[in-house]
Motif scaffolding. Structure first.
Motif: not given
Length: 266
Positions: A95-103, A128-135
């Motif tokens: 989240n620090k490196v990529f802005d919201a549009d990039e994420r 992961a659910r909250e952050a939208g991060v996969g496994m």
């Protein structure tokens, strides 16, 4: 492009058209991909209209994330994220490196590759659910964490672990990818996991859309992925051989000049 790169491009185009190729993958982690190598891979992948995945060096590898952003990668995979806290550090770093549009345009994932991670996977699924991060289930390292060799990856016991991780990914509504020792022998296990949830699977260099498992093309696709990796390694070897040899003639000349000068001085 040289002849090997042209064949690599042809394989990727064929794989995308007929065998479920979704992306190619590089690693700043265990594989130690150098930037010049990565740029060649990136060009070949883009010409084949494929995505590019990058495994970074750890949960907080900011430099790797910055370079991945500059290269315009499509997937970021973080290894050895063994605790809920480490996962929060990864989320904060990306989240620090990529802005919201990039994420919104990049798929972020973390590796489930040890039994320690597995024991905490329910709690990590909530993050992961909250952050939208996969496994990504890394089966070879997972087997190693249990004291097994890579032969373990296609066993019924490994299938049990994989199906549990799939249940967590399904509940969290996040992507699940399986890698580590993927071969035609893995197809039955991958299909079993896909009954719950499986979005993609990967060899060392190629990421597949899991939908290819629904037909009969997966085995042939894996064979092409193996050929692609072999060509990649051969091309890499040739590239560094040429660099190592490019100054040989001048070195020989300078050595002779130095020897003659020392002889004259004597």
């Amino acid at each position: 492009m040289n002849i090997l790169e042209k064949r690599m491009l042809a394989i990727l185009r064929e794989g995308r058209a007929n065998f479920g190729f979704n992306a190619v993958k590089a690693e700043f982690e265990a594989e130690g991909t150098r930037v010049d190598e990565f740029l060649r891979l990136l060009e070949i992948a883009r010409r084949a209209d494929l995505k590019v995945g990058l495994k970074i060096g750890g949960c907080e590898a900011i430099r790797d994330l910055i370079e991945g952003r500059q290269f315009g990668i499509d997937y970021v995979i973080a290894p050895m994220v063994e605790t809920p806290y480490a996962l929060t550090k990864y989320v904060a770093a990306k989240n620090k490196v990529f802005d919201a549009d990039e994420r919104a345009e990049v798929g972020f994932l973390f590796n489930v590759e040890t039994i320690s991670t597995y024991h905490q996977v329910d709690a990590m699924g909530e993050i992961a659910r909250e952050a939208g991060v996969g496994m990504v289930l890394g089966r070879v390292d997972f087997a190693g964490s249990l004291g097994h060799t890579r032969d373990f990856v296609n066993t019924d016991e490994m299938l049990g672990y994989a199906r549990k991780v799939a249940e967590v990914a399904k509940s969290a509504n996040v992507d699940l990818v399986i890698g580590g020792g993927v071969s035609p022998d893995s197809i039955a296990q991958l299909r079993s996991v896909r009954e719950i949830r499986l979005d993609r699977f990967e060899t060392r260099k190629v990421i597949f859309d899991a939908a290819v498992l629904d037909g009969e093309q997966a085995a042939r696709g894996m064979e092409l992925a193996i050929e692609f990796e072999l060509l990649w390694l051969q091309n890499k070897r040739n590239y560094y051989k040429s660099i190592a040899a490019e100054d040989e003639a001048r070195i020989t000349m300078m050595e002779k000049r130095q020897a003659a000068s020392m002889a004259a001085a004597a």
